[in-house]
Design a protein around this motif. Structure first.
Motif, PDB file in Angstrom:
ATOM      1  N   ILE A 377     -13.195  28.354 -16.211  1.00 51.11           N
ATOM      2  CA  ILE A 377     -13.610  27.063 -15.658  1.00 51.11           C
ATOM      3  C   ILE A 377     -13.738  25.981 -16.724  1.00 51.11           C
ATOM      4  CG2 ILE A 377     -14.841  28.213 -13.784  1.00 51.11           C
ATOM      5  CD1 ILE A 377     -17.452  27.537 -15.195  1.00 51.11           C
ATOM      6  N   LEU A 385     -15.639  21.170 -18.378  1.00 56.66           N
ATOM      7  CA  LEU A 385     -15.185  21.758 -17.125  1.00 56.66           C
ATOM      8  C   LEU A 385     -13.777  21.278 -16.786  1.00 56.66           C
ATOM      9  CD1 LEU A 385     -18.414  21.397 -14.937  1.00 56.66           C
ATOM     10  CD2 LEU A 385     -17.581  23.446 -16.090  1.00 56.66           C
ATOM     11  N   GLU A 389     -12.616  22.710 -11.400  1.00 53.38           N
ATOM     12  CA  GLU A 389     -14.023  23.112 -11.330  1.00 53.38           C
ATOM     13  C   GLU A 389     -14.925  21.908 -11.066  1.00 53.38           C
ATOM     14  OE1 GLU A 389     -17.314  25.645 -11.339  1.00 53.38           O
ATOM     15  OE2 GLU A 389     -15.152  26.034 -11.172  1.00 53.38           O
ATOM     16  N   GLU A 392     -14.794  21.242  -7.419  1.00 55.17           N
ATOM     17  CA  GLU A 392     -15.506  22.272  -6.674  1.00 55.17           C
ATOM     18  C   GLU A 392     -17.013  22.045  -6.744  1.00 55.17           C
ATOM     19  OE1 GLU A 392     -16.406  25.554  -4.410  1.00 55.17           O
ATOM     20  OE2 GLU A 392     -14.457  24.592  -4.713  1.00 55.17           O
TER      21      GLU A 392
END
Length: 429
Positions: A377, A385, A389, A392
């Motif tokens: 990630i 990140l 990710e 998300e």
């Protein structure tokens, strides 16, 4: 003095054992009735009952009964047990008044202390750094401080020894110009440090030959880097060695036997793990989405869906490829064990199992799982990140805010000429 946590654990396990003893008598009686009241009932039904009773009996310390049931199960699987003999052996089963052995942890005090240590907020770790090769690591040390480490630099070996005697650090990083001829000097330094403190020792060296790494390993070094060491890779190694997680390892247990689930739930919680249990395989995927486990522990022989089938379903989704799957089962047939691992799975443990070994294996697997998860990630260059990710996590936060009726604010920085910025300010020490 035995602390309250240990006393509470003992009380829960005693109550669980008493409840199991009552159920065990009833289960044996039902098994006897099954073979008494039929000419030749379905062998699969008997085999399933015998398998379940064998595993739970051994787990709760009924060694003789568990061994008898396991031998019956093995003979049934191999087709070597005819109906009259099966009736005779099952009708002869006797339940002892009390279990003759115990599989409780040997050091519950340590387990309780470990749980308190894990629940404590992550502290700022102290790192001692010694460079004996005149290399400038000032930028790396400054970056480490930004990663929530307290860093103290030493100029000489004797100064490092004195600091370790006065206050033991969480880890030691040595930078040495070590070749084959100079290796004995490094070994002496590490051995001296080992006599003073037990902190992990990491080594930076311009020499990357196999012989040098072997020498370092035998000296007790637990991390090896070249001169281009980045703060990201050093932090990842330190996090792995120091187990720096404010939240404990998350373990999802799946078994159709409620008494077994409760038993291992209490044991693993006492060892400081965050445990969820599930008896219905159909609910496992939704539980995983909510719980985000580091390790999955499955029974193999479950009626609605076998453990290896459940594992194969989970492996259909690449999201969970990094999560290790451990089978914890009373299955002793090696071919079936291998078949389960071949279909989907990483390790097979047989009940009953030494509980310190079980918790140790789960911890090792959980560490690797989180380490791999972090690699997936985060960007390898910046440690930030990844784009996927970020989206998300933003989606998860929006759902949370919507559910709680709050507000959400997102700030995004777009850096122009990023390649030039990285070239001018590389993320290396």
């Amino acid at each position: 003095m035995v602390n309250e946590g240990v006393q509470d654990f003992h009380a829960k396990m005693a109550a669980l054992a008493a409840e199991f003893a009552q159920h065990l008598v009833n289960d044996i009686q039902q098994l006897r009735k099954l073979v008494e009241n039929a000419d030749e009932p379905g062998i699969p039904d008997i085999l399933a009952r015998v398998h379940k009773l064998a595993g739970s009996s051994l787990t709760f310390g009924y060694q003789a009964l568990g061994d008898q049931l396991r031998r019956i199960e093995q003979d049934l699987q191999e087709g070597e047990l005819h109906w009259p003999s099966l009736q005779q052996r099952i009708l002869a089963l006797q339940v002892p008044e009390t279990p003759v052995s115990s599989h409780l942890p040997k050091s519950l005090e340590e387990a309780s202390d470990q749980r308190k240590e894990i629940s404590r907020e992550a502290k700022r770790s102290l790192i001692y750094f010694l460079a004996t090769d005149n290399q400038d690591f000032s930028k790396l040390l400054m970056q480490l401080q930004g990663y929530n480490y307290e860093v103290m630099s030493c100029l000489k070996v004797d100064e490092l020894y004195k600091k370790c005697r006065d206050h033991q650090p969480d880890a030691i990083v040595l930078s040495v110009a070590m070749n084959d001829k100079q290796g004995h000097v490094m070994q002496q330094q590490v051995q001296e440090l080992r006599g003073i403190c037990s902190s992990p020792i990491l080594l930076c060296s311009p020499y990357q030959e196999f012989s040098i790494k072997l020498m370092a390993l035998r000296a007790g070094v637990q991390g090896f880097f070249d001169r281009s060491i980045s703060v990201i890779s050093l932090d990842a190694r330190l996090e792995h060695l120091l187990d720096q997680h404010s939240d404990p390892w998350r373990v999802l247990l799946v078994d159709d036997d409620e008494s077994i689930l409760e038993y291992y739930l209490q044991v693993l919680q006492a060892a400081g793990l965050n445990v969820r249990v599930e008896s219905d395989p159909e609910r496992v995927l939704s539980t995983m989405q909510q719980f985000q486990p580091d390790v999955l522990v499955f029974d193999l022989n479950m009626p609605a869906c076998r453990g290896d089938e459940l594992a194969a379903i989970i492996r259909l989704d690449d999201t969970w490829l990094h999560v290790p799957i451990i089978y914890l089962s009373s299955e002793i047939n090696l071919e079936r064990q291998l078949a389960a691992q071949t279909l989907a799975g990483d390790e097979f443990l047989t009940k009953p199992i030494d509980l310190s070994m079980l918790t140790g294996i789960i911890r090792v697997r959980a560490k690797r799982s989180r380490q791999l998860s972090q690699m997936l990630i985060r960007d390898g260059l910046t440690g930030l990140l990844t784009h996927t990710e970020i989206k998300e996590r933003l989606s998860q936060e929006l759902v949370r805010v919507s559910r709680n009726g709050g507000q959400c604010c997102v700030a995004m920085l777009d850096i122009d000429w990023f390649k030039k910025v990285v070239t001018a300010h590389p993320p290396y020490g």
